[in-house]
Design an enzyme around this catalytic site. Structure first.
Site, short mmCIF file in Angstrom:
data_model
loop_
_atom_site.label_atom_id
_atom_site.label_comp_id
_atom_site.label_asym_id
_atom_site.label_seq_id
_atom_site.Cartn_x
_atom_site.Cartn_y
_atom_site.Cartn_z
N LYS A 99 0.81 -1.22 0.00
CA LYS A 99 0.00 0.00 0.00
C LYS A 99 0.84 1.27 0.00
CE LYS A 99 -4.22 -1.72 0.14
NZ LYS A 99 -5.18 -1.43 -0.93
N GLU A 121 -9.63 6.59 2.92
CA GLU A 121 -10.46 5.57 3.56
C GLU A 121 -9.62 4.31 3.72
OE1 GLU A 121 -9.83 3.46 0.31
OE2 GLU A 121 -10.42 5.55 0.08
N SER A 392 1.30 -9.75 -0.79
CA SER A 392 1.03 -8.31 -0.82
C SER A 392 1.32 -7.61 0.50
CB SER A 392 -0.43 -8.07 -1.22
OG SER A 392 -1.30 -8.74 -0.33
#
Lengths: 422, 315
Positions: A99, A121, A392
């Site tokens: 991320k 968010e 991930s």
């Protein structure tokens, strides 16, 4: 589909920001000038490297973010499945997930654009954490919206966001997950759009977000493609990544999309069942690519979990990060054109994937990534001789959920639960 | 002006040229308007446009509420068709949408309600794009628009459909004689404003302030700025987002609007009434208050105009 649009190839949006029939800009009018401003900034700074933006982004990814991440040969998984399994280690990015790649890119872009405030968010909390870290790193005020249910099941990430100076706003509406958090963030943005940048956390939302987020995440696949050639001497037969909104998926796949010989598998959350309860408006899964239908949500035409009337369903996954009723429009297009194969793994198989990687390789994966690992167990015989799996993120944030969910089940890959009670 | 005066006098209800290209407006009853929506907002100046969510708390109650708003002097009535993700709404209307969905409101039920309604005020549907796309068997806007026309609706407002994405819906609306109303935000300026104003049909929905719907205590300065910016366009303009009192209506009309749009203040009445009868009475009274306010604003404008006649040439 009722709308015909221009597009110029497999994986590039057309002039209206669409991928085939998917994408577009379905937002309140108040946001349209901001999207235009963002599109201009994206073209100048990201695509044309104006003022050295991309140079600075790459330098910060390296020095702050810890890139490049390794592509590791997983010896025991390779032995178990009798083929070469390579893990792209996005769990080793600063903050513990892919991320950061996108959050750092967008916060930096907001700074170049002269914006004064960052909002975002978050579902699992990884995007919120990455945004809070990027905002602290670049000295920008930051507010994060997070559904109440997710606040409760992802407490470590809530603390991390607050430690990095971000305000965390719990959203009480609906089921209190990512969908509601996105609605609330869009409302904030519609009120403060002139000075605020909304860091969308996945390849979703109105154009240019799906394309821009993909470009910030494309570093995953760019590195993996180069690394696998160095290590294996050729491209892989398959690339496997989990898919919620689809940012690690598109980031991993993008470099491989033109390589027709490489099969791409997007593994979604099958939850407890792929069946849908239309009367209750509930999908006990988040398998949008596998079971969704075309519609418009959160600014884009894409595949959705929705009722026949068009009401959006409450989705479900043991992994908060995959728990979303939509998916990125580019992934919808790549599935529709058969370039990407959608697959799904249920909660139980994902939990087994979690425990298996922890036990065999000494890597505790995020529950999101555990879906990709669960698929490896199920489908390895069809994946060819060389397989790249994107890990991930890391699973520290999920330990409470994993302990709770493991206790409810008899999982073949899990250690004895009593171990924890002694 | 009587209700009969508000109706267009036959002929093709649509006109190839939209608002911005037409000659200056005239409130004379003999003027032929492009649609009954435009007739309602131009013909009974100043116009009151009211909004409630269909199905809140039930479709049966909505019928009585709409009739009360009609009796109270509404010139146009917007009916919200509830969508589960109302990103442009504030907490008041979001709660109304949740109540309506919990009561089982569906598009089919919504259209049956409209079939039954007989109001002087033309009716518009306000809903999100996905609800329009999903009405038929395949994602397509036409079945919804055709059913809307059959039910007697006069126009459509879609808060998440900017002009860039509106071609399919606009064509379907044109083919079925419905107006497609566009929202003008405080951030809409320059060429973008020109483009949208040339595509508006019915009226331009002027968003009074940035943000979401919801009753506010005062009229935003952004409203005055927006109306000043729009004054050169000969398109009916109605202001919504935050309007809740007769005094707001007066101020907005005085600032140059042709109409005011009130939603959350009416939804609040429905939410806080103890009985359906109480809600109906209060809605009718609130509509009268708002209409009186709007008329007061127009009177002030007329008094000013008598001293300083307005320009009739528009750039």
């Amino acid at each position: 589909m009722s709308t015909e649009r221009e597009h110029d190839g497999e994986s590039e949006p057309g002039r209206t920001g669409t991928f085939g029939d998917y994408g577009g800009q379905y937002v309140p009018e108040a946001l349209m000038p901001a999207l235009q401003e963002l599109e201009d900034a994206y073209e100048r700074y990201v695509l044309e490297n104006e003022d050295g933006f991309m140079d600075e982004f790459r330098e910060r990814l390296r020095d702050f973010g810890g890139r490049p991440t390794p592509l590791q040969r997983a010896d025991r998984l390779s032995e178990r499945y009798d083929r070469e399994i390579y893990l792209k280690r996005e769990d080793l990015v600063h903050g513990g997930a892919h991320k950061l790649n996108n959050a750092l890119g967008q916060v930096l872009l907001a700074k170049y654009m002269g914006k004064e405030r960052i909002i975002a968010e978050t579902g699992a909390g990884q995007h919120g954490t990455a945004t809070a870290m990027a905002a602290a790193h670049l000295d920008m005020p930051c507010e994060i919206y997070m559904g109440r249910t997710d606040v409760n099941r992802q407490r470590p990430n809530v603390y991390r966001m607050r430690m990095n100076g971000a305000e965390v706003n719990p959203v009480e509406a609906g089921s209190g997950t990512l969908k509601e958090a996105i609605n609330e963030t869009m409302r904030d943005w519609a009120t403060t759009v002139e000075r605020t940048h909304y860091v969308i956390g996945s390849v979703v939302g109105p154009h240019p977000f799906p394309q821009m987020v993909r470009d910030f995440q494309a570093v995953i696949g760019d590195e993996a493609r180069k690394q696998i050639r160095e290590k294996a001497g050729r491209l892989p037969d398959s690339v496997v990544a989990c898919a919620g909104g689809g940012s690690n998926t598109m980031g991993t796949f993008h470099a491989f999309v033109p390589d027709d010989e490489v099969d791409l598998y997007a593994v979604e959350a099958g939850g407890s069942s792929l069946e849908i309860d239309e009367d209750e408006g509930l999908a006990p899964n988040s398998a949008t690519l596998s079971t969704g239908t075309d519609g418009v949500l959160h600014g884009a035409m894409t595949k959705l979990l929705q009722s026949g009337d068009g009401q959006i369903m409450e989705s479900h996954s043991v992994s908060a990060g995959l728990d979303y009723a939509g998916v990125g429009p580019e992934l919808s297009h790549l599935v529709e054109t058969s370039r990407v194969t959608p697959a799904s793994v249920d909660d139980e198989d994902a939990l087994n994937g979690f425990h298996r990687l922890s036990r065999l390789e000494g890597i505790i994966p995020a529950l999101e990534s555990s879906h990709a690992l669960g698929y490896l167990e199920e489908a390895h015989e069809n994946l060819g001789d060389i397989v790249v799996v994107n890990v991930s993120g890391r699973g520290d944030k999920d330990l409470e959920t994993v302990l709770e969910e493991t206790e409810k089940r008899d999982l073949e890959a899990a250690p004895e639960v009593e171990v924890f009670d002694q | 002006m009587s209700d009969e005066d508000r109706q267009p006098e036959g002929g093709d209800p649509r006109n190839d040229e939209r608002g911005a290209k037409r000659p200056a407006s005239d409130t004379d009853a003999s003027v032929e308007y492009d649609s009954d929506v435009e007739a309602a907002i131009r013909g009974d100046h100043p116009a009151l446009i009211t909004y409630i969510t269909a199905g809140d708390p039930s479709l049966e109650d909505t019928k009585a509420s709409v009739e009360a708003l009609d009796r109270g002097g509404s010139d146009l009535i917007e009916l919200g068709l509830p969508f589960s993700e109302p990103i442009a709404e504030g907490s008041t209307i979001q709660a109304a949408i949740n109540r309506a969905l919990e009561a089982g409101t569906t598009p089919a039920g919504f259209f049956e309600l409209v079939d039954d309604l007989e109001t002087d005020a033309p009716l518009l549907v306000m809903t999100y794009y996905n609800m329009i796309l999903q009405f038929g068997d395949e994602p397509d806007v036409r079945p919804f628009v055709e059913r809307a026309a059959e039910a007697g609706l006069s126009g459509i407002i879609v808060p998440d459909l900017p002009a860039e994405e509106a071609d399919p819906l606009r064509e379907a609306c044109d083919d079925n004689g419905l107006d497609l109303v566009f929202i003008i935000a405080p951030t809409t300026e320059g060429e973008r404003l020109d483009t949208i104003m040339s595509q508006v049909s019915g009226f331009a929905y002027v968003q009074a302030r940035l943000g979401t719907t919801g009753a506010r205590a005062n009229v935003s300065s952004a409203t005055h700025d927006s109306l000043a910016r729009l004054s050169e366009y000969d398109v009916p303009k109605a202001v919504g987002f935050g309007v809740s009192e007769g005094d707001h209506a007066a101020e907005i009309i005085e600032a140059g609007a042709d109409g005011v749009i009130v939603g959350s203040a009416l939804v609040d009445i429905i939410a806080s009434s103890r009985t359906p009868e109480e809600a109906v009475d209060a809605l009718e009274a609130k509509a009268r208050e708002l209409k009186r306010g709007a008329r007061r604003g127009a009177t002030d404008v007329a008094a000013d105009a008598a001293e300083d006649p307005p320009e009739t040439e528009h750039p």
